[in-house]
Design an enzyme around this catalytic site. Structure first.
Site, PDB file in Angstrom:
ATOM      1  CG  ASP A  11      -1.949  -1.082   1.218  1.00  0.00           C
ATOM      2  OD1 ASP A  11      -2.031  -1.812   0.200  1.00  0.00           O
ATOM      3  OD2 ASP A  11      -2.677  -1.215   2.209  1.00  0.00           O
ATOM      4  CG  ASP A 133     -12.744  -2.548  -0.633  1.00  0.00           C
ATOM      5  OD1 ASP A 133     -12.177  -3.647  -0.763  1.00  0.00           O
ATOM      6  OD2 ASP A 133     -12.349  -1.509  -1.196  1.00  0.00           O
TER       7      ASP A 133
END
Length: 243
Positions: A11, A133
């Site tokens: 990330d 998500d």
């Protein structure tokens, strides 16, 4: 353990390799100033795939860290899937031009499904991963800052009917917590849609969690913090990859 696909994650915020806790940008830990070096380390361990998320892009709603992606893809032979901030034709073209093999689309799949259907036809379903998500049973969008009105299973159905087979499903309450993956959630998805190549994401704390996902029949898993925090014995993990 031969069946589950192991996908480490990087990330990115401000060009650095980071991890958040539950998607909270205020709970950020920086692990490296060079994501490309981290990627090379994963390749040396025997990994073939890499999941890269442009967290700046997710927050700002357009790709930001494209040069970091370009460096990773130019300095490794990893198959990279890239997500975060892909909202327009220009964004997806940038990602592919910078070397991404696949892109993950999440928020845009909720907000502009017709655009995503167009991309599926244009680039092929094998190059598009649907990002699902989940928080409180709803699909979350825009860097997990908002919850939509979309329920998970009907949302997936719409895209499966359009040709999607690759789905990255993150249980947000688990992400970055090292509290164990949401196996019940993934099993529920697979029981309804067994044709999916479902990629579990969030909560992996060690090799035992990966083994549990494998035993549950989950096709693939993304993990990051467990490696960065030293919770996974990389030598043991390498032996699993090699076998």
């Amino acid at each position: 353990m031969n069946s589950i696909e192991l996908i480490p994650a990087i990330d990115i915020i401000n060009g650095q390799c980071v991890r958040l806790t539950k998607g909270d940008y205020q709970q950020k830990t920086v692990y490296s100033d060079s994501p490309a070096d981290i990627a090379k380390g994963f390749e040396q361990l025997g990994f073939k795939r890499l999941h890269v998320v442009d967290l700046d892009g997710a927050k700002s709603k357009h790709i930001v860290n494209v040069e970091v992606l370009r460096r990773i893809t130019s300095e490794t032979s990893l198959v990279v899937d890239f997500g975060g901030g892909i909202k327009t034709d220009e964004d997806i073209e940038k990602a592919f031009e910078a070397g991404a093999s696949m892109v993950t689309v999440g928020s845009i799949a909720v907000q502009q499904p017709e655009l995503c259907f167009k991309w599926l036809k244009q680039y092929g379903a094998e190059r598009i991963i649907l990002g699902a998500d989940v928080r409180h049973g709803k699909i979350s969008i825009n860097g997990w800052k908002e919850d939509s009105d979309e329920d998970l299973l009907p949302f997936l159905r719409k895209y499966i009917d359009a040709g999607i087979r690759n789905v990255l499903c993150t249980e947000i309450s688990k992400d970055g917590t090292l509290a164990g993956p949401a196996i019940d959630l993934y099993q529920r998805v697979m029981s309804v849609y067994p044709e999916l190549h479902l990629i579990a994401s969030g909560g992996v704390s060690g090799i035992d969690d990966i083994q549990a996902l494998n035993q549950a029949g989950i096709p693939a898993v993304v993990f990051g913090k467990a490696i960065y925090e030293g919770r996974i014995d990389l030598c043991k993990l390498k032996s699993i990859i090699d076998n």
